[in-house]
Design a protein around this motif. Structure first.
Motif, mmCIF file in Angstrom:
data_model
loop_
_atom_site.group_PDB
_atom_site.id
_atom_site.type_symbol
_atom_site.label_atom_id
_atom_site.label_comp_id
_atom_site.label_asym_id
_atom_site.label_seq_id
_atom_site.Cartn_x
_atom_site.Cartn_y
_atom_site.Cartn_z
ATOM 1 N N PHE A 1 0.824 -1.194 0.000
ATOM 2 C CA PHE A 1 0.000 0.000 0.000
ATOM 3 C C PHE A 1 0.866 1.256 0.000
ATOM 4 N N THR A 2 0.219 2.391 -0.296
ATOM 5 C CA THR A 2 0.923 3.673 -0.358
ATOM 6 C C THR A 2 0.073 4.753 0.290
ATOM 7 N N LEU A 3 0.735 5.809 0.735
ATOM 8 C CA LEU A 3 0.052 6.995 1.263
ATOM 9 C C LEU A 3 0.648 8.218 0.601
ATOM 10 N N VAL A 4 -0.200 8.990 -0.064
ATOM 11 C CA VAL A 4 0.228 10.253 -0.663
ATOM 12 C C VAL A 4 -0.383 11.369 0.174
ATOM 13 N N GLY A 5 0.450 12.155 0.818
ATOM 14 C CA GLY A 5 -0.038 13.232 1.682
ATOM 15 C C GLY A 5 0.855 13.396 2.885
ATOM 16 N N ASN B 1 6.650 19.356 -1.215
ATOM 17 C CA ASN B 1 6.434 19.755 -2.608
ATOM 18 C C ASN B 1 6.625 18.607 -3.594
ATOM 19 N N ASN B 2 6.386 17.388 -3.151
ATOM 20 C CA ASN B 2 6.474 16.247 -4.054
ATOM 21 C C ASN B 2 5.190 16.036 -4.854
ATOM 22 N N CYS B 3 4.138 16.779 -4.541
ATOM 23 C CA CYS B 3 2.834 16.539 -5.165
ATOM 24 C C CYS B 3 2.416 17.649 -6.107
ATOM 25 N N VAL B 4 3.308 18.608 -6.373
ATOM 26 C CA VAL B 4 2.948 19.719 -7.237
ATOM 27 C C VAL B 4 3.091 19.304 -8.689
ATOM 28 N N ASP B 5 2.509 20.130 -9.588
ATOM 29 C CA ASP B 5 2.602 19.847 -11.017
ATOM 30 C C ASP B 5 4.056 19.748 -11.456
ATOM 31 N N GLY B 6 4.300 18.822 -12.344
ATOM 32 C CA GLY B 6 5.652 18.612 -12.829
ATOM 33 C C GLY B 6 6.400 17.537 -12.069
ATOM 34 N N LYS B 7 5.828 17.050 -10.960
ATOM 35 C CA LYS B 7 6.448 15.988 -10.178
ATOM 36 C C LYS B 7 5.749 14.664 -10.465
ATOM 37 N N THR B 8 6.521 13.628 -10.657
ATOM 38 C CA THR B 8 5.965 12.326 -11.051
ATOM 39 C C THR B 8 5.868 11.340 -9.895
#
Length: 604
Positions: free
Chosen positions: A419-423, A456-463
């Protein structure tokens, strides 16, 4: 002496010989006829009359054809009831036009068309010789009698080589009501199907609002979140810039279907799609519903932070209501057959107090809005006039083949984490549940992949977000600012199985089969209170066998088309996406409420 004698003898001999021949011919014919029986004499007479008649007929036919070739052709006649007229003009014809390919069509011809002058130029028409790459100039005099002031439908296929793909430039004098000095993006493929199929639930009329309520907001996007916003979110009809950063990570052929779409730009996406929808009507008399293209969420975004007053936040909604109440079609129904789309949660438009520190605007609590159907990314489950739609994700397929290719890619993906958690945790919130999940993930780092958005890993331009979802069987989905969250759809687009902790995040939000009817078929639910009380997320998820995980993933993959927004402004040919489902839902909800007497009864 010889010449006069020669001339004299010649002059006398000629007539004498002819007279003798003529006399001999008459004598022979008379003798021939006298020797015939009466029956044979009659047959000869009939044959002679037949040849005379045949010669007369051929003479008339030749004369008639010659007159047609020399006279101008009349305009083509069209049968009554014909839904569209395609004017095919070959490139050779354009080359001879006086203004290098500009098409001049007289108003007399337009007057006889069944759709009152709507001009459909087929893809076969060659615009290569036009002075401005396919710009069609039609004079105001020509369009003076048209139903909608000269709206011209030109197929997007025809204008593929144009700089703005089908932008039709018509002078401001002619189209004074157009949004930006006559620029209009409408495909004829869409309009060609308007009179016919697929609109059993009714048609939608799109209000042409003053630009202060939509286009001015979109075009001045630096005002929305200054100064960090680079104002590239309005590209590609609100989808944002193409996500080229996925090169090397995703199949190259599918990258053009991914965009850095802002989660709050659904209002722009809906407006663009509605302008080109097959069930849009240009005649309000034939409309079942009326769409109000006000970018309320984008406008509010500017005034939510810093030192703005409640009056500033309410000003645009109040001006819109004032404008609507002056419209004929609003007055007929008190807005009960109108709908609006919000790119933000419904709670942002339900401010109860009037203090400057109170959140949001009171737009939805204004008396005039009580009958209007609302489409939003998070609805109030206690308001039966609201419809929830998915947040715009980053996948916007150009065709059915894009969907199939992407589904196969995520289906065959090897996943290395359970599993993963984004946030990230939010320190300002007491007992923040995200912080609980973050600690769990860090503690189980061998099976959980964490992407910390506070870095800032979730901003546009980040994969990193896409990489994490593609690498995990399950994705943890706590609630966001409200109950819902954009990350739910990013997760599912990547083929990861969502784990919910509040039923309102998905199960109670979405109608009309946007999500599967059986929650357990595509997701896992663990109550947030149970997690706080010690329920082990890892153990819960490890109970699912590989076969069951693949079955759930297949259900997620099956539903991807239902919660994404397609790239073409007219939608996909065979696949219904989130927008199509939402519009069907609006028309169905209106019909249900009208039959139950709910619609049109308040404030009449």
């Amino acid at each position: 002496m010889l010449l006069p004698i020669f001339g004299e003898s010649t002059e006398l001999e000629g007539p004498t010989k002819g007279h003798k021949k003529s006399r001999n011919l008459k004598t022979r014919i008379k003798s021939f006829l006298s020797n015939l029986t009466p029956i044979r004499r009659s047959l000869v007479f009939v044959v002679i009359l037949f040849h005379v008649f045949l010669l007369w007929y051929l003479t008339l036919t030749i004369a008639h054809n010659l007159s047609l070739s020399l006279s101008p052709r009349a305009p083509p006649k069209f049968q009554a009831g014909e839904s569209r007229i395609v004017v095919n003009i070959p490139s050779k014809t354009y080359g001879r036009l006086p203004n290098k390919g500009k098409s001049n069509i007289p108003s007399k011809i337009y007057g006889s068309l069944p759709n009152k002058g709507v001009s459909n130029v087929s893809p076969a028409t060659d615009h290569g010789s036009l002075t401005k790459k396919g710009v069609l100039n039609i004079s105001p005099e020509t369009h003076g009698s048209l139903a909608n002031e000269g709206v011209s439908n030109i197929s997007s296929t025809t204008h593929d080589s144009l700089s703005n793909k089908g932008v039709l430039n018509i002078s401001p004098e002619t189209h004074g009501s157009l949004r930006k000095e006559g620029e209009l993006n409408i495909s004829s493929t869409t309009y060609g199907s308007l009179p016919n199929e697929g609109c059993d639930s009714g048609r939608v009329y799109v209000y042409d609002l003053p630009t202060m309520f939509n286009y001015d907001i979109m075009n001045n996007c630096t005002e929305i979140e200054p100064p960090a916003d680079k104002c590239d979110k309005n590209l590609n009809d609100g989808l944002g810039p193409v996500a080229r950063e996925f090169a090397g990570m995703l199949p190259e052929s599918i990258i053009p279907a991914f965009y850095w779409t802002d989660m709050y730009w659904g209002e722009v996406i809906f407006h663009d799609r509605m302008l080109n929808h097959k069930c849009r009507t240009l005649e309000p008399e034939s409309a079942t519903a009326f769409y109000i293209p006000f970018y309320a969420g984008l406008r509010l975004r500017k005034y939510l932070f810093d030192n703005h007053t409640a009056g500033e936040r309410d000003w645009h909604p109040e001006m819109l209501v004032k404008w609507l109440q002056e419209q004929k079609w609003w007055k007929l129904s008190n807005g009960s057959d109108h709908f609006i789309m919000f790119g933000r949660m419904t709670w942002d438009f339900r401010r109860r107090g009037d203090g400057d520190a109170d959140w949001g605007t009171r737009f939805l609590l204004m008396p005039a809005m009580q009958n209007v159907i609302r489409v939003s990314v998070e609805r109030s489950i206690w308001d039966d006039l609201e419809i929830a739609v998915p947040y715009p994700s980053i996948f916007h397929p150009r065709s059915e083949s894009d969907i199939i290719e992407w589904q196969e890619f995520v289906r065959s993906r090897r996943r290395n984490h359970l599993f993963t958690l984004v946030g990230g945790g939010r320190s300002k919130i007491k007992n923040d549940f995200r912080a609980v999940l973050k600690n769990t993930c860090l503690h189980e780092s061998s099976v959980c992949r964490h992407v910390d958005c506070s870095l800032n890993n979730c901003v546009d331009g980040k994969t990193e977000v896409m990489a994490a979802f593609l690498d995990s069987d399950f994705c943890l989905q706590p609630k966001g600012d409200g109950l819902t969250r954009r990350s739910v759809f990013d997760c599912m687009v990547a083929g990861s199985i969502p784990v919910f902790f509040w039923r309102g995040t998905a199960y109670l939000q979405y109608e009309f089969s946007i999500m599967p009817d059986e929650p357990e078929s595509y997701s896992v639910f663990i109550d947030h209170d149970d997690v706080r009380n010690g329920t082990d997320i890892r153990r819960v998820l490890e109970r699912y066998g590989r076969e069951e995980i693949e079955r759930m993933r297949e259900k997620v993959i099956e539903y991807i088309p239902r919660f994404m927004y397609a790239r073409p402004s007219r939608g996909l040919e065979k696949t219904r996406d989130a927008f199509d489902i939402a519009i069907d839902g609006v028309l169905r909800k209106y019909k249900d409420h009208m039959e139950s007497g709910r619609i049109g009864t308040k404030y009449e």
